[in-house]
Design a protein around this motif. Structure first.
Motif, mmCIF file in Angstrom:
data_model
loop_
_atom_site.group_PDB
_atom_site.id
_atom_site.type_symbol
_atom_site.label_atom_id
_atom_site.label_comp_id
_atom_site.label_asym_id
_atom_site.label_seq_id
_atom_site.Cartn_x
_atom_site.Cartn_y
_atom_site.Cartn_z
ATOM 1 N N THR A 64 0.818 -1.213 0.000
ATOM 2 C CA THR A 64 0.000 0.000 0.000
ATOM 3 C C THR A 64 0.850 1.261 0.000
ATOM 4 O O THR A 64 0.385 2.331 -0.390
ATOM 5 C CB THR A 64 -0.926 0.042 1.228
ATOM 6 O OG1 THR A 64 -0.142 0.186 2.424
ATOM 7 C CG2 THR A 64 -1.779 -1.209 1.316
ATOM 8 N N GLY A 65 2.105 1.158 0.454
ATOM 9 C CA GLY A 65 2.967 2.331 0.524
ATOM 10 C C GLY A 65 2.612 3.285 1.641
ATOM 11 O O GLY A 65 3.147 4.391 1.711
ATOM 12 N N ARG A 66 1.736 2.887 2.547
ATOM 13 C CA ARG A 66 1.285 3.798 3.603
ATOM 14 C C ARG A 66 2.148 3.727 4.853
ATOM 15 O O ARG A 66 2.247 4.704 5.603
ATOM 16 C CB ARG A 66 -0.171 3.482 3.963
ATOM 17 C CG ARG A 66 -0.770 4.429 4.991
ATOM 18 C CD ARG A 66 -2.214 4.063 5.300
ATOM 19 N NE ARG A 66 -3.073 4.289 4.152
ATOM 20 C CZ ARG A 66 -3.591 5.473 3.840
ATOM 21 N NH1 ARG A 66 -3.307 6.528 4.568
ATOM 22 N NH2 ARG A 66 -4.365 5.601 2.786
ATOM 23 N N TYR A 67 2.766 2.569 5.101
ATOM 24 C CA TYR A 67 3.464 2.369 6.366
ATOM 25 C C TYR A 67 4.883 1.846 6.174
ATOM 26 O O TYR A 67 5.160 1.088 5.240
ATOM 27 C CB TYR A 67 2.713 1.347 7.241
ATOM 28 C CG TYR A 67 1.346 1.776 7.683
ATOM 29 C CD1 TYR A 67 1.176 2.635 8.763
ATOM 30 C CD2 TYR A 67 0.209 1.318 7.021
ATOM 31 C CE1 TYR A 67 -0.085 3.022 9.176
ATOM 32 C CE2 TYR A 67 -1.058 1.698 7.425
ATOM 33 C CZ TYR A 67 -1.197 2.555 8.506
ATOM 34 O OH TYR A 67 -2.451 2.941 8.903
ATOM 35 N N HIS A 68 5.760 2.224 7.114
ATOM 36 C CA HIS A 68 6.991 1.498 7.381
ATOM 37 C C HIS A 68 6.650 0.496 8.482
ATOM 38 O O HIS A 68 6.184 0.883 9.559
ATOM 39 C CB HIS A 68 8.097 2.444 7.855
ATOM 40 C CG HIS A 68 8.601 3.344 6.768
ATOM 41 N ND1 HIS A 68 9.416 2.900 5.752
ATOM 42 C CD2 HIS A 68 8.397 4.669 6.538
ATOM 43 C CE1 HIS A 68 9.707 3.903 4.945
ATOM 44 N NE2 HIS A 68 9.096 4.989 5.391
ATOM 45 N N VAL A 69 6.865 -0.781 8.223
ATOM 46 C CA VAL A 69 6.396 -1.831 9.122
ATOM 47 C C VAL A 69 7.560 -2.473 9.857
ATOM 48 O O VAL A 69 8.602 -2.778 9.261
ATOM 49 C CB VAL A 69 5.623 -2.915 8.340
ATOM 50 C CG1 VAL A 69 5.086 -3.979 9.297
ATOM 51 C CG2 VAL A 69 4.484 -2.291 7.554
ATOM 52 N N ALA A 70 7.376 -2.678 11.146
ATOM 53 C CA ALA A 70 8.283 -3.480 11.960
ATOM 54 C C ALA A 70 7.439 -4.456 12.762
ATOM 55 O O ALA A 70 6.254 -4.210 13.022
ATOM 56 C CB ALA A 70 9.113 -2.601 12.884
ATOM 57 N N VAL A 71 8.042 -5.570 13.143
ATOM 58 C CA VAL A 71 7.309 -6.624 13.840
ATOM 59 C C VAL A 71 7.847 -6.784 15.254
ATOM 60 O O VAL A 71 9.063 -6.806 15.475
ATOM 61 C CB VAL A 71 7.414 -7.964 13.077
ATOM 62 C CG1 VAL A 71 6.813 -9.095 13.896
ATOM 63 C CG2 VAL A 71 6.701 -7.863 11.743
ATOM 64 N N ASP A 72 6.926 -6.893 16.202
ATOM 65 C CA ASP A 72 7.262 -7.148 17.600
ATOM 66 C C ASP A 72 6.906 -8.598 17.911
ATOM 67 O O ASP A 72 5.728 -8.973 17.898
ATOM 68 C CB ASP A 72 6.475 -6.186 18.493
ATOM 69 C CG ASP A 72 6.712 -6.431 19.981
ATOM 70 O OD1 ASP A 72 7.585 -7.262 20.317
ATOM 71 O OD2 ASP A 72 6.015 -5.800 20.797
ATOM 72 N N LEU A 73 7.918 -9.423 18.178
ATOM 73 C CA LEU A 73 7.705 -10.839 18.481
ATOM 74 C C LEU A 73 7.870 -11.138 19.966
ATOM 75 O O LEU A 73 8.061 -12.293 20.354
ATOM 76 C CB LEU A 73 8.681 -11.702 17.675
ATOM 77 C CG LEU A 73 8.496 -11.707 16.155
ATOM 78 C CD1 LEU A 73 9.588 -12.534 15.488
ATOM 79 C CD2 LEU A 73 7.124 -12.243 15.778
ATOM 80 N N SER A 74 7.769 -10.120 20.808
ATOM 81 C CA SER A 74 8.001 -10.332 22.238
ATOM 82 C C SER A 74 6.845 -10.991 22.976
ATOM 83 O O SER A 74 7.079 -11.699 23.962
ATOM 84 C CB SER A 74 8.335 -8.997 22.913
ATOM 85 O OG SER A 74 7.248 -8.089 22.801
ATOM 86 N N PRO A 75 5.576 -10.806 22.559
ATOM 87 C CA PRO A 75 4.489 -11.400 23.357
ATOM 88 C C PRO A 75 4.310 -12.890 23.084
ATOM 89 O O PRO A 75 3.407 -13.308 22.360
ATOM 90 C CB PRO A 75 3.258 -10.602 22.920
ATOM 91 C CG PRO A 75 3.557 -10.185 21.521
ATOM 92 C CD PRO A 75 5.043 -9.971 21.464
ATOM 93 N N ALA A 76 5.190 -13.723 23.660
ATOM 94 C CA ALA A 76 5.133 -15.171 23.427
ATOM 95 C C ALA A 76 4.112 -15.817 24.350
ATOM 96 O O ALA A 76 4.163 -15.658 25.568
ATOM 97 C CB ALA A 76 6.507 -15.789 23.640
ATOM 98 N N GLY A 77 3.175 -16.554 23.757
ATOM 99 C CA GLY A 77 2.166 -17.265 24.525
ATOM 100 C C GLY A 77 2.307 -18.762 24.345
ATOM 101 O O GLY A 77 3.305 -19.251 23.795
ATOM 102 N N PRO A 78 1.314 -19.528 24.781
ATOM 103 C CA PRO A 78 1.373 -20.986 24.626
ATOM 104 C C PRO A 78 1.430 -21.371 23.152
ATOM 105 O O PRO A 78 0.793 -20.730 22.311
ATOM 106 C CB PRO A 78 0.064 -21.466 25.268
ATOM 107 C CG PRO A 78 -0.395 -20.332 26.123
ATOM 108 C CD PRO A 78 0.086 -19.088 25.469
ATOM 109 N N PRO A 79 2.184 -22.405 22.808
ATOM 110 C CA PRO A 79 2.255 -22.830 21.405
ATOM 111 C C PRO A 79 0.951 -23.473 20.956
ATOM 112 O O PRO A 79 0.100 -23.839 21.772
ATOM 113 C CB PRO A 79 3.402 -23.839 21.404
ATOM 114 C CG PRO A 79 3.413 -24.381 22.800
ATOM 115 C CD PRO A 79 3.013 -23.234 23.690
ATOM 116 N N LEU A 80 0.809 -23.610 19.651
ATOM 117 C CA LEU A 80 -0.331 -24.346 19.122
ATOM 118 C C LEU A 80 -0.262 -25.792 19.595
ATOM 119 O O LEU A 80 0.829 -26.367 19.698
ATOM 120 C CB LEU A 80 -0.322 -24.312 17.592
ATOM 121 C CG LEU A 80 -0.618 -22.972 16.920
ATOM 122 C CD1 LEU A 80 -0.359 -23.076 15.422
ATOM 123 C CD2 LEU A 80 -2.054 -22.546 17.176
#
Length: 523
Positions: A64-80
């Motif tokens: 879309t060209g609207r955002y610079h995106v970064a990902v936060d992987l810190s909220p780790a919960g129970p696995p599938l």
């Protein structure tokens, strides 16, 4: 950080998309050409619950060209649950699911390789929280809710029960509610594919329109999902596969039947909302085909009934026609239109003294217009109204000089049974353009068209299929409350299910006119 007006514009997010930052230019700085700068978006994901659809979403956001995106992987919960991964792998083999699937679990490394990781010191203009974490997030936050809860396990429970699921985006300026088709799909992967692809579309539209001023909040904690639920679903899926196999090899399997009758205006099903005591005349078949999708055309003193004819040998629908006699029975049918691809739903329009047909041809990726050269048996394709779209059951309506097209569409790995898109045109032949606010509706109970729109008691009504329990399981009657370029609104007034004296497993078409009424039902 950028203000809401800078990021989304005064139109609430419908302005021109921005561009990538030039070398040496700070993120969020106003570009020299005057277009809106890119905002800073952080997408929160649980590293133990990464799905293929997350990658698709990140790619579409970037496009879309609207955002610079970064990902936060810190909220780790129970696995599938391990049983869920095993079941999805088994379905790939048993049901021959090929290629990438939206509901495909991935390792967190797939995200790390695709998108930069967010740093705690980096500010953000907006957070899209897909983690389901109960931790507090500051600032503007968009968060998907599953029946009002942020836990993805609610979604998993609903698709395994199965039960109707409501999806929303908490914190969004766009108040959109989606009810994807779930129960009509016996395979867990396909159910999840549809739910996830619906959610992907909701996220993109919420990001386009921006957050509500009060966006933010805390998500509820996750609920554990047990392997016993997975085992029960696997057993039901196996039974469904056997049932589908038996359906293909036996002539006694449920199939669509067309019903017809003569009826006064006050006795129409759309008015009484109940089946007539004396029932309908059912169109007989020879056991080697079924008939469905009846549409009426009255011309030169004759009432024609156009239907889909589906021979089991060819597994490809054609359009056939019969006539309605004084008793309300349909005469023997004969084919009138066949293409290399499947045809069904022969929607008929009369305009400028000519009969026109728009049959469903979703396998071709087109919505085509045919003109009657000679009624009822010679039809000529004269225009492609919409190209490059997987669309079903296109139904036209003219209002205040504008042509409207209602069509069920399938996007990504979603379903045609829950998503309604509108198109408009100044003339029947076009040009046809999508209505700006799309889709008009995502609702398995009342999205897919089920016959002509009609006016009754001063209101505009639209028949729609209720696919919340199965494809064509029932018929919803809806009033169209708003039909404009800016918005579409409808109210589902009632749902009609097949019952005595016409018992069946489904009902998905209703048309009437000139003292006649036709339906179809699974029996």
């Amino acid at each position: 950080m950028m203000s809401r007006e800078e990021l989304f514009g005064e139109d609430g997010g419908n302005g021109t998309a921005g561009r990538a930052a030039e070398p040496g230019e700070s993120v969020g700085a106003a570009p020299a050409n005057g277009s809106p700068p890119r905002g800073r978006l952080v997408v929160r994901l649980d590293p133990n619950r990464i799905w293929r659809w997350h990658l698709w979403l990140l790619a579409e956001i970037d496009a879309t060209g609207r955002y610079h995106v970064a990902v936060d992987l810190s909220p780790a919960g129970p696995p599938l649950p391990a049983g869920l991964r095993l079941l999805l792998d088994l379905e790939r083999l048993v049901f021959r699911l090929r290629g990438e699937q939206a509901a495909e679990p991935l390792a967190a490394a797939a995200i790390r390789h695709a998108v930069p990781l967010a740093r705690a010191s980096d500010p953000s203009d907006l957070v899209l929280d897909l983690s389901g974490s109960a931790s507090q997030v500051g600032g503007a936050v968009l968060r998907p809710l599953f029946d009002g809860a942020a836990s993805e396990n609610v979604l998993l429970e609903r698709v395994m029960e199965p039960a109707l699921l409501t999806l929303t985006i908490d914190g969004s300026a766009r108040a959109e509610v989606a009810r994807p088709e779930i129960a009509g799909r016996p395979v867990l992967t396909e159910r999840l594919n549809n739910a996830f692809c619906t959610l992907l579309g909701l996220c993109l539209r919420a990001l386009r329109d921006g957050p509500a001023p009060e966006a933010g909040g805390t998500a509820p904690s996750l609920r554990a999902l047990g392997n016993s639920e997975l085992t029960a679903f696997a057993a039901r899926a196996a039974q469904a596969k056997v049932t589908r196999w038996l359906t293909k090899i036996t002539r006694d399997a449920p199939r669509w039947r067309v019903g017809s009758r003569r009826a006064r205006s006050e006795d129409l099903l759309a008015r009484t909302l109940k089946f007539p005591a004396d029932g309908y005349h059912l169109l007989p078949d020879d056991g080697r085909r079924f008939y469905a999708d009846p549409f009426l055309l009255h011309a030169e003193g004759t009432t024609y009934v156009f239907v889909e004819e589906f021979p089991f040998d060819t597994q490809k629908g054609i359009i056939s026609v019969g006539t309605l006699d004084e008793a309300g029975r349909i005469s023997r049918l004969r084919p009138v239109l066949e293409e290399a691809h499947h045809l069904s739903y022969p929607h008929i329009v009369e305009h400028d003294g000519t009969a026109w047909m728009i049959p469903e041809s979703c396998n071709s990726g087109q919505i085509c217009l045919y003109r009657a050269v000679r009624l009822p048996d010679i039809w000529e394709k004269v225009a492609v109204l919409v190209d490059g779209l997987d669309a079903s059951d296109a139904t036209l309506h003219r209002q205040d000089g504008t042509w409207w097209m209602f069509a069920a569409i399938r996007e990504r790995q979603g379903s045609r049974n829950d998503t309604l898109r509108l198109f408009t045109a100044p003339e029947l032949r076009g040009p046809w353009t999508p209505a700006p606010r799309e889709p008009a509706l995502v609702d398995a109970t009342s999205a897919r068209p089920a016959g002509n729109l009609f006016r009754m008691d001063g209101k505009l009504w639209r028949p729609a299929q209720d696919c919340s329990r199965s494809y064509g399981g029932a018929l919803s009657l809806c009033t169209v409350d708003r039909l404009s370029a800016e918005a579409y609104g409808q109210t589902r007034v009632t749902t009609i299910e097949p019952r005595t004296p016409l018992p069946g497993l489904g009902l998905h078409t209703l048309n009437f006119g000139q003292g006649c009424e036709v339906i179809d039902v699974v029996m």
